[in-house]
Scaffold this active site. Structure first.
Site, PDB file in Angstrom:
ATOM      1  N   ALA A  14       0.809  -1.235   0.000  1.00 58.98           N
ATOM      2  CA  ALA A  14       0.000   0.000   0.000  1.00 58.98           C
ATOM      3  C   ALA A  14       0.837   1.278   0.000  1.00 58.98           C
ATOM      4  O   ALA A  14       0.287   2.366   0.075  1.00 58.98           O
ATOM      5  CB  ALA A  14      -0.945  -0.006   1.213  1.00 58.98           C
ATOM      6  N   ASN A  90      -2.531  -7.081  -2.644  1.00 52.37           N
ATOM      7  CA  ASN A  90      -2.103  -6.306  -3.806  1.00 52.37           C
ATOM      8  C   ASN A  90      -0.588  -6.358  -4.033  1.00 52.37           C
ATOM      9  O   ASN A  90      -0.128  -6.202  -5.155  1.00 52.37           O
ATOM     10  CB  ASN A  90      -2.560  -4.850  -3.611  1.00 52.37           C
ATOM     11  CG  ASN A  90      -1.846  -3.896  -4.530  1.00 52.37           C
ATOM     12  OD1 ASN A  90      -2.188  -3.757  -5.710  1.00 52.37           O
ATOM     13  ND2 ASN A  90      -0.817  -3.215  -4.004  1.00 52.37           N
ATOM     14  N   SER A 142      -3.233 -10.712 -12.542  1.00 52.48           N
ATOM     15  CA  SER A 142      -3.032 -10.068 -13.849  1.00 52.48           C
ATOM     16  C   SER A 142      -3.675 -10.994 -14.872  1.00 52.48           C
ATOM     17  O   SER A 142      -3.674 -12.210 -14.671  1.00 52.48           O
ATOM     18  CB  SER A 142      -1.534  -9.918 -14.105  1.00 52.48           C
ATOM     19  OG  SER A 142      -1.311  -9.067 -15.196  1.00 52.48           O
ATOM     20  N   TYR A 156       5.641 -14.618 -14.616  1.00 50.08           N
ATOM     21  CA  TYR A 156       4.600 -13.731 -14.078  1.00 50.08           C
ATOM     22  C   TYR A 156       3.215 -14.334 -14.358  1.00 50.08           C
ATOM     23  O   TYR A 156       2.335 -14.339 -13.480  1.00 50.08           O
ATOM     24  CB  TYR A 156       4.757 -12.363 -14.748  1.00 50.08           C
ATOM     25  CG  TYR A 156       3.875 -11.254 -14.229  1.00 50.08           C
ATOM     26  CD1 TYR A 156       4.012 -10.764 -12.935  1.00 50.08           C
ATOM     27  CD2 TYR A 156       2.920 -10.660 -15.058  1.00 50.08           C
ATOM     28  CE1 TYR A 156       3.212  -9.720 -12.480  1.00 50.08           C
ATOM     29  CE2 TYR A 156       2.127  -9.619 -14.605  1.00 50.08           C
ATOM     30  CZ  TYR A 156       2.272  -9.152 -13.325  1.00 50.08           C
ATOM     31  OH  TYR A 156       1.483  -8.125 -12.876  1.00 50.08           O
TER      32      TYR A 156
END
Ligand code: NAP
Length: 253
Positions: A14, A90, A142, A156
């Protein structure tokens, strides 16, 4: 009354970018916010700004890939706020690397931060949520394979596919306890990560943006607030019958 009044929201990663926007948005929605980052100074800076606007916020340092750090993070949140009602996973890193160049530590670091980090936090958040029979979890991944993406994204993509699978399975496990588990898969959001990606590909960021926009149906880059708005919806009662979904937020089909 603000819609998240009294709820405690933990957002990882964050200190900047998408995580920062999510933390600010959930604070504005009325939540007491815990900003976790591996760099405390960044998270503390955001928390301080929130407190000056009379929101309730604390910053806690933790590397989400480290089991013990996450244990300590949850002990601290319990001490200050009593428990986590809303968890937004996140924190993440991206690596653009061709498979034939991959070293063991490349693979270890991406799977540890993206995937294990998310699982570490869910493991500890769910205990309080199950007891109170209420909770919201949002996992940021993603699109897999990254729809606009590049061929150097196999690690990824694998780490993010694992998050999406975990999200769906966990929604089944926690659904009977009134806990919603959803995912958001953004593509090309204008943050530091995007600037790093352009650099790794030897491109100027402006050129990178131009190419990205040409492939996006809505003909603009996404920004962090585009993701924060969807998180705000998913953790609200308006989304109480949505679980196990991964929503692609990328300005196109
Ligand atoms: P960013 O600008 O690089 O910010 C990531 C934040 O996560 C940073 O504050 C970073 O801390 C923190 N972080 C990294 N590793 C961590 C760890 N092990 N423990 C705790 N915090 C950690 O990235 P972003 O663009 O905001 O991306 C956020 C999420 O969205 C990521 O999961 C990313 O994969 C996903 N995503 C982004 C895009 C995009 O185009 N930007 C697209 C798809 C998905 P430091 O400052 O200390 O490094």
């Amino acid at each position: 009354m603000p819609k998240l009044d009294g709820k405690v929201a933990l957002v990882t990663g964050a200190g900047r970018g998408i995580g920062k926007a999510i933390a600010v948005r959930l604070a504005a929605d009325g939540a007491r916010v815990v900003l976790c980052d591996k760099d405390l100074a960044f998270a503390e800076h955001v928390a301080d700004k929130l407190r000056k606007t009379r929101y309730d916020a604390i910053a806690v340092r933790a590397d989400v890939s480290v089991w013990q750090d996450v244990e300590t993070l949850f002990i601290e949140v319990s001490r200050v706020f009593g428990g986590v009602d809303i968890l937004v996973n996140n924190a993440g890193i991206r690596q653009d690397i061709s498979l034939h160049k991959v070293a063991e530590q490349d693979w270890d670091s991406i799977i540890s931060v993206q995937t294990k980090g998310c699982i570490n936090c869910c493991r500890l958040a769910q205990a309080h949520m199950v007891t109170q029979k209420w909770g919201k979890i949002v996992n940021i991944s993603s699109p897999v394979p990254a729809v606009l993406g590049e061929k150097t994204q196999s690690l990824y993509a694998a780490a993010n596919a694992a998050i999406d699978g975990f999200t769906k399975a966990l929604a089944l496990e926690l659904g009977p306890f009134n806990i919603n588990v959803n995912g958001i898969a953004p593509d090309y959001i204008d943050t530091e990560m995007l600037r790093d990606t352009a650099k790794q590909q030897g491109m100027y960021i402006d050129d990178f943006r131009k190419i990205a926009v040409s492939q996006i149906a809505l003909k603009r880059m996404g920004d962090s607030d585009d993701i924060a708005g969807v998180v705000s919806f998913l953790v609200s009662e308006d989304a109480s019958f949505i679980t196990g979904q991964v929503i692609q937020v990328k300005g196109g089909p």
